[in-house]
Design a protein around this motif. Structure first.
Motif, PDB file in Angstrom:
ATOM      1  N   LEU A 197      55.999  46.912  18.318  1.00 21.24           N
ATOM      2  CA  LEU A 197      55.555  45.399  18.646  1.00 21.24           C
ATOM      3  C   LEU A 197      54.209  45.495  19.526  1.00 21.24           C
ATOM      4  CD1 LEU A 197      58.627  45.311  18.370  1.00 21.24           C
ATOM      5  CD2 LEU A 197      57.989  42.862  18.911  1.00 21.24           C
ATOM      6  N   ASP A 198      53.081  44.998  18.903  1.00 21.07           N
ATOM      7  CA  ASP A 198      51.894  44.933  19.829  1.00 21.07           C
ATOM      8  C   ASP A 198      51.580  43.447  20.044  1.00 21.07           C
ATOM      9  OD1 ASP A 198      49.133  44.833  20.755  1.00 21.07           O
ATOM     10  OD2 ASP A 198      48.602  46.752  19.731  1.00 21.07           O
ATOM     11  N   LEU A 199      51.776  42.870  21.142  1.00 22.69           N
ATOM     12  CA  LEU A 199      51.455  41.472  21.559  1.00 22.69           C
ATOM     13  C   LEU A 199      50.123  41.241  22.298  1.00 22.69           C
ATOM     14  CD1 LEU A 199      54.729  40.472  22.497  1.00 22.69           C
ATOM     15  CD2 LEU A 199      54.086  40.424  20.229  1.00 22.69           C
ATOM     16  N   MET A 200      49.235  40.377  22.184  1.00 20.51           N
ATOM     17  CA  MET A 200      48.199  40.145  22.731  1.00 20.51           C
ATOM     18  C   MET A 200      48.074  40.045  24.349  1.00 20.51           C
ATOM     19  SD  MET A 200      46.975  36.287  21.653  1.00 20.51           S
ATOM     20  CE  MET A 200      47.675  34.701  22.411  1.00 20.51           C
ATOM     21  N   ARG A 201      47.046  40.626  25.017  1.00 17.56           N
ATOM     22  CA  ARG A 201      46.931  40.323  26.360  1.00 17.56           C
ATOM     23  C   ARG A 201      46.881  39.031  26.884  1.00 17.56           C
ATOM     24  NH1 ARG A 201      44.553  44.536  29.269  1.00 17.56           N
ATOM     25  NH2 ARG A 201      43.874  45.197  27.355  1.00 17.56           N
ATOM     26  N   GLN A 202      47.389  38.813  27.816  1.00 16.21           N
ATOM     27  CA  GLN A 202      47.379  37.531  28.568  1.00 16.21           C
ATOM     28  C   GLN A 202      47.275  37.583  30.057  1.00 16.21           C
ATOM     29  OE1 GLN A 202      47.243  34.504  27.504  1.00 16.21           O
ATOM     30  NE2 GLN A 202      48.493  34.167  25.731  1.00 16.21           N
ATOM     31  N   THR A 203      46.400  36.828  30.703  1.00 13.12           N
ATOM     32  CA  THR A 203      46.266  36.954  32.182  1.00 13.12           C
ATOM     33  C   THR A 203      46.884  35.964  33.229  1.00 13.12           C
ATOM     34  OG1 THR A 203      44.139  38.035  31.799  1.00 13.12           O
ATOM     35  CG2 THR A 203      44.407  37.081  33.929  1.00 13.12           C
ATOM     36  N   TYR A 204      47.764  36.371  33.989  1.00 16.41           N
ATOM     37  CA  TYR A 204      48.165  35.403  35.161  1.00 16.41           C
ATOM     38  C   TYR A 204      47.350  35.450  36.065  1.00 16.41           C
ATOM     39  CZ  TYR A 204      52.809  36.092  33.049  1.00 16.41           C
ATOM     40  OH  TYR A 204      53.875  35.671  31.745  1.00 16.41           O
ATOM     41  N   ASP A 205      47.017  34.391  36.727  1.00 15.73           N
ATOM     42  CA  ASP A 205      46.070  33.842  37.985  1.00 15.73           C
ATOM     43  C   ASP A 205      46.973  33.907  39.162  1.00 15.73           C
ATOM     44  OD1 ASP A 205      44.456  33.147  39.903  1.00 15.73           O
ATOM     45  OD2 ASP A 205      44.003  31.435  38.724  1.00 15.73           O
ATOM     46  N   LEU A 206      46.835  34.673  39.987  1.00 19.49           N
ATOM     47  CA  LEU A 206      47.762  34.919  41.093  1.00 19.49           C
ATOM     48  C   LEU A 206      47.042  34.796  42.571  1.00 19.49           C
ATOM     49  CD1 LEU A 206      49.770  38.062  40.414  1.00 19.49           C
ATOM     50  CD2 LEU A 206      50.236  35.716  39.933  1.00 19.49           C
ATOM     51  N   GLY A 207      45.704  33.761  42.233  1.00 18.84           N
ATOM     52  CA  GLY A 207      44.849  33.747  43.277  1.00 18.84           C
ATOM     53  C   GLY A 207      45.470  32.821  44.304  1.00 18.84           C
ATOM     54  N   ASN A 208      46.479  31.797  44.068  1.00 22.88           N
ATOM     55  CA  ASN A 208      47.157  31.228  44.894  1.00 22.88           C
ATOM     56  C   ASN A 208      48.131  31.782  45.895  1.00 22.88           C
ATOM     57  OD1 ASN A 208      45.849  28.664  44.246  1.00 22.88           O
ATOM     58  ND2 ASN A 208      47.475  28.143  42.716  1.00 22.88           N
ATOM     59  N   ALA A 209      48.446  33.067  45.529  1.00 21.41           N
ATOM     60  CA  ALA A 209      49.340  33.962  46.231  1.00 21.41           C
ATOM     61  C   ALA A 209      48.645  34.944  46.807  1.00 21.41           C
ATOM     62  CB  ALA A 209      50.190  34.698  45.413  1.00 21.41           C
ATOM     63  N   GLY A 210      47.143  34.896  46.884  1.00 22.89           N
ATOM     64  CA  GLY A 210      46.351  35.821  47.529  1.00 22.89           C
ATOM     65  C   GLY A 210      46.318  37.299  46.934  1.00 22.89           C
ATOM     66  N   LEU A 211      46.729  37.436  45.556  1.00 23.83           N
ATOM     67  CA  LEU A 211      46.738  38.359  44.957  1.00 23.83           C
ATOM     68  C   LEU A 211      45.628  38.569  43.717  1.00 23.83           C
ATOM     69  CD1 LEU A 211      50.375  38.839  44.718  1.00 23.83           C
ATOM     70  CD2 LEU A 211      49.291  40.037  45.872  1.00 23.83           C
ATOM     71  N   PRO A 212      45.130  39.702  43.312  1.00 26.60           N
ATOM     72  CA  PRO A 212      44.193  39.715  42.134  1.00 26.60           C
ATOM     73  C   PRO A 212      44.985  39.183  40.917  1.00 26.60           C
ATOM     74  CG  PRO A 212      44.771  41.996  42.700  1.00 26.60           C
ATOM     75  CD  PRO A 212      45.351  41.023  43.790  1.00 26.60           C
ATOM     76  N   ASN A 213      44.094  38.742  39.886  1.00 24.68           N
ATOM     77  CA  ASN A 213      44.583  38.366  38.484  1.00 24.68           C
ATOM     78  C   ASN A 213      45.423  39.677  37.942  1.00 24.68           C
ATOM     79  OD1 ASN A 213      43.681  35.948  39.058  1.00 24.68           O
ATOM     80  ND2 ASN A 213      42.126  36.236  37.673  1.00 24.68           N
ATOM     81  N   VAL A 214      46.590  39.361  36.990  1.00 19.83           N
ATOM     82  CA  VAL A 214      47.086  40.503  36.586  1.00 19.83           C
ATOM     83  C   VAL A 214      47.150  40.309  34.836  1.00 19.83           C
ATOM     84  CG1 VAL A 214      49.335  41.843  36.185  1.00 19.83           C
ATOM     85  CG2 VAL A 214      48.698  40.654  38.515  1.00 19.83           C
ATOM     86  N   SER A 215      46.606  41.503  34.118  1.00 24.00           N
ATOM     87  CA  SER A 215      46.446  41.346  32.819  1.00 24.00           C
ATOM     88  C   SER A 215      47.934  41.683  32.160  1.00 24.00           C
ATOM     89  CB  SER A 215      45.262  41.888  32.179  1.00 24.00           C
ATOM     90  OG  SER A 215      44.207  41.281  32.622  1.00 24.00           O
ATOM     91  N   VAL A 216      48.855  41.371  31.248  1.00 27.08           N
ATOM     92  CA  VAL A 216      49.889  41.458  30.753  1.00 27.08           C
ATOM     93  C   VAL A 216      49.623  41.859  29.530  1.00 27.08           C
ATOM     94  CG1 VAL A 216      52.161  41.187  30.331  1.00 27.08           C
ATOM     95  CG2 VAL A 216      51.212  40.492  32.314  1.00 27.08           C
ATOM     96  N   ASP A 217      49.744  43.138  28.904  1.00 21.24           N
ATOM     97  CA  ASP A 217      49.408  43.491  27.560  1.00 21.24           C
ATOM     98  C   ASP A 217      50.591  44.233  26.847  1.00 21.24           C
ATOM     99  OD1 ASP A 217      48.343  44.204  24.997  1.00 21.24           O
ATOM    100  OD2 ASP A 217      47.019  45.906  25.875  1.00 21.24           O
ATOM    101  N   PRO A 218      51.804  43.425  26.466  1.00 17.58           N
ATOM    102  CA  PRO A 218      52.964  44.317  25.824  1.00 17.58           C
ATOM    103  C   PRO A 218      52.519  45.107  24.670  1.00 17.58           C
ATOM    104  CG  PRO A 218      53.386  41.886  26.435  1.00 17.58           C
ATOM    105  CD  PRO A 218      51.846  42.278  26.408  1.00 17.58           C
TER     106      PRO A 218
END
Length: 663
Positions: A197-218
């Protein structure tokens, strides 16, 4: 429904593979030419699958490790789910089909969990695919491909690694794979399949937690095995000519499949609640639901040797996430529930029965039970993963929260802190000697690494011995079971924690308790009786006790318990398969345990921050209405006085509905 037509199907499948089948017992008056056995793949089907998955969410995503049991933890761990589809076989033996499935992952592997700012995991993933295969009789290799989608979840953690909040993203993509499917008897087929299974990449915005954004690409690899059952059609096996007096697919007694599904919804209205603690039942009222689906697979390996596997999907939460009551009202509510189904291989055990000769008894086909005969006088050894209650503390009228009483203090000897992980299972060994009028059984089990933990260990352990006596009173059958138990686990002393906190009141007593845990014993006993008093009318009662000096390890916060009730079948009012039940329980705590809670301590399920102690008293009544031979709908009411032993709280009225199916 009961399924028993398998091993013979393997032999017939092999014959079908080369296009012929031999009728072994054709009489001289019959045709000499054996008919050809033909298998047709056309038809709708549904089924289930289990397997293992691996892959990645991409760099820097901190995949949450899911349990692999004997295999390494991975982003999915062990997997399980459902599929439905349709096949069409053409004259040239090409088979075209479509299939859709949904797959769910394992629970978290806490032993592999490391504190990080966030973790990424799956809620589920699913596919809709085409299949192209070629039928070699009862064997069909195939390739498959189509669309895939799923949902990931990112959990934000605090400095200790505990969950703060979660967000989710939906992913879409594609899948491709290959497999082989083969007929195993009747309308059943089995399959083995690999898929990517190749699922498209999605980005999580973690700016409110003081963390950089995270790209999840399963990107996930899965290996699955499954069973499919063909629906509605005429049997797929057919001969080219009749064989007089013969059955093409004789039933097998060496293989069976059963399943159950249970949905429970519970709610309570606003209750008196002048103050609340960490584990208090909320005063504003609440509703929650749970759902489980279980397959029961049995296989006779040799005479007396049997293997059982029970894959299960479970989702939902008990009231207040299974907190706030010692006698908890939903026996299906697991500690640590989930909003999406989680897969576990709840049982996998081997059983060897050694007959001692003499009189035999019939064994009906049932879940985790193969049809046949066995010696009444016998020795049975069981080794593997199971629930302690599968073999101990049984009762004909109050034992199964999927079918009868639902409260934990009604279907068990509640002061028996039986060894178990969060969903209620352990690993170990049991030996039983059975005679006509009595039996004695003993077990040795793994216990959790610490209270309310999902990691089982043999560094310490639990043991129980039970004697069962069977009798007749005025020709009415009854049983009496007496058990003694001891657990050695990593627990703290109530009096020890209170003494340390008294010397330094600035300390939090729960932190103190965590700091003094060491290998400690908890011991006790239970007495469990049942008696039929008239046709379809039975009574039952239990008494249980533990020493109450150290923390509860596995089950619930009860040191003394007594329960009793009556069960009446509906034959008395023309509904033979209905049941009405009425019972009650009284739960109590040792003096040391209640002093710990009064000082602000928390137990496994309870802890109001303070305590105005009173025994927890439970009344439960239910009516189970048999819709048909497979499904039962139950209305259940429970009144709990002094919930969590606190006179300042409640009482609480809990209303539940239960839909249960057995197949």
């Amino acid at each position: 429904m009961v399924v028993k037509r398998v091993l013979a199907g393997f032999a017939l499948g092999a014959l079908a593979f080369d296009g012929s089948a031999i009728a072994a017992d054709i009489s001289p008056g019959m045709a000499l030419k054996a008919p050809r056995l033909v298998y047709d793949w056309t038809g709708f089907y549904l089924g289930g699958h289990i397997g293992y998955g691996g892959g990645t969410f991409g760099p820097g995503t901190n995949a949450l490790p899911a349990q692999g049991v004997l295999l390494p933890p991975s982003p999915t761990g062990l997997i399980g789910g459902y599929q439905v589809g349709y096949n069409r076989q053409f004259n040239n033996n090409v088979v075209l089909g479509i299939e859709a499935d949904a797959t769910f992952i394992s629970a978290v592997d806490p032993a592999r969990l490391t504190p990080v700012p966030f973790h990424t995991t799956f809620d589920y993933f699913a596919t809709a695919r085409g299949r192209i295969g070629y039928a070699f009789g009862a064997l069909m290799p195939y390739v498959t491909g189509g669309v895939a989608w799923g949902r990931t979840k990112l959990n934000l953690n605090d400095a200790d690694g505990d969950l703060l909040s979660s967000t989710t993203r939906d992913h879409f993509g594609w899948t491709a794979g290959a497999g082989v499917e083969f007929a195993v008897g009747g309308n059943w087929t089995a399959k083995a399949e690999y898929a990517y299974l190749d699922l498209m990449r999605q980005t999580y915005d973690l700016g409110n937690a003081g963390l950089p954004n995270v790209s999840v690409d399963p990107n996930i690899h899965t290996v699955k095995v499954g069973l499919n059952y063909r629906l509605w059609d005429t049997p797929p096996w057919s001969p080219s000519a009749p064989i007089a007096g013969k059955t093409l697919l004789p039933e097998s007694t060496d293989w069976n499949v059963h399943a159950q599904t249970t949905f429970i919804a519970s709610a309570y209205p606003r209750i008196r609640s002048p103050y609340e603690g960490t584990n208090s039942l909320p005063g504003g009222g609440q509703g929650r639901e749970t759902f489980t689906t279980t397959a029961f697979l049995g296989w006779r390996l040799w005479q007396g040797g049997e293997l059982y596997l029970n894959p299960e999907l479970a989702q939902g939460f008990g009231l207040n996430s299974t907190l706030g009551l010692a006698g908890f009202p939903n026996g299906e509510a697991q500690k640590g529930g989930a909003p999406f189904p989680r897969f576990r291989m709840q049982r996998y055990y081997f059983r060897q029965t050694l007959g001692l000769g003499g009189e035999q008894e019939d064994v009906p086909d049932a879940a985790n039970q193969l049809v046949g005969k066995r010696d009444i006088d016998r020795i049975t050894l069981t080794v593997g993963r199971f629930a302690v209650g599968d073999f101990f503390d049984g009762n004909s009228y109050a034992k199964d929260p999927r079918a009868d009483f639902m409260n934990w203090a009604m279907w068990s000897s509640a002061a028996y802190d039986f060894p178990a992980d969060l969903p209620g299972f352990t690993r170990g060994a049991i030996v039983e000697l059975n005679r006509k009028d009595w039996a004695i059984r003993a077990g040795l089990f793994q216990v959790p690494a610490q209270p309310n933990n999902d990691v089982l260990t043999f560094k310490t352990g639990g043991a129980v011995v039970e004697f069962e006596e069977r009798h007749q009173i005025f020709d009415q059958p009854g049983k009496l079971r007496v058990g003694a138990f001891i657990n050695r686990g990593n627990t703290g002393s109530y009096r020890g924690a209170l003494a340390i906190e008294a010397n330094d009141p600035t300390l939090d007593i729960n932190d103190v308790m965590s700091s003094i845990r060491r290998a400690s014993d908890k011991y006790g006993f239970y007495v469990n009786g049942e008696q039929q008093v008239a046709t379809d009318v039975g009574i039952f009662g239990r008494v249980s006790w533990n020493d109450g000096q150290n923390e509860i390890l596995s089950f619930t916060d009860i040191d003394r318990s007594v329960s009793a009730g009556v069960s009446i079948k509906g034959s008395h009012w023309g509904r033979a398969n209905d049941t009405i039940g009425l019972g009650g329980a009284i739960n109590g705590l040792s003096a040391a345990h209640r002093d710990f809670l009064a000082a602000g301590g928390n137990g496994l399920l309870i802890g109001d921050g303070r305590l105005n102690y009173g025994t927890e008293r439970i009344l439960e009544t239910y009516y189970a209405y048999a819709i048909d031979k497979n499904f039962t709908l139950t209305a259940d009411y429970q009144l709990i006085v002094n919930p969590a032993y606190n006179k300042d709280r409640g009482p609480v009225s809990i209303f539940s509905g239960r839909l249960h199916g057995e197949f």
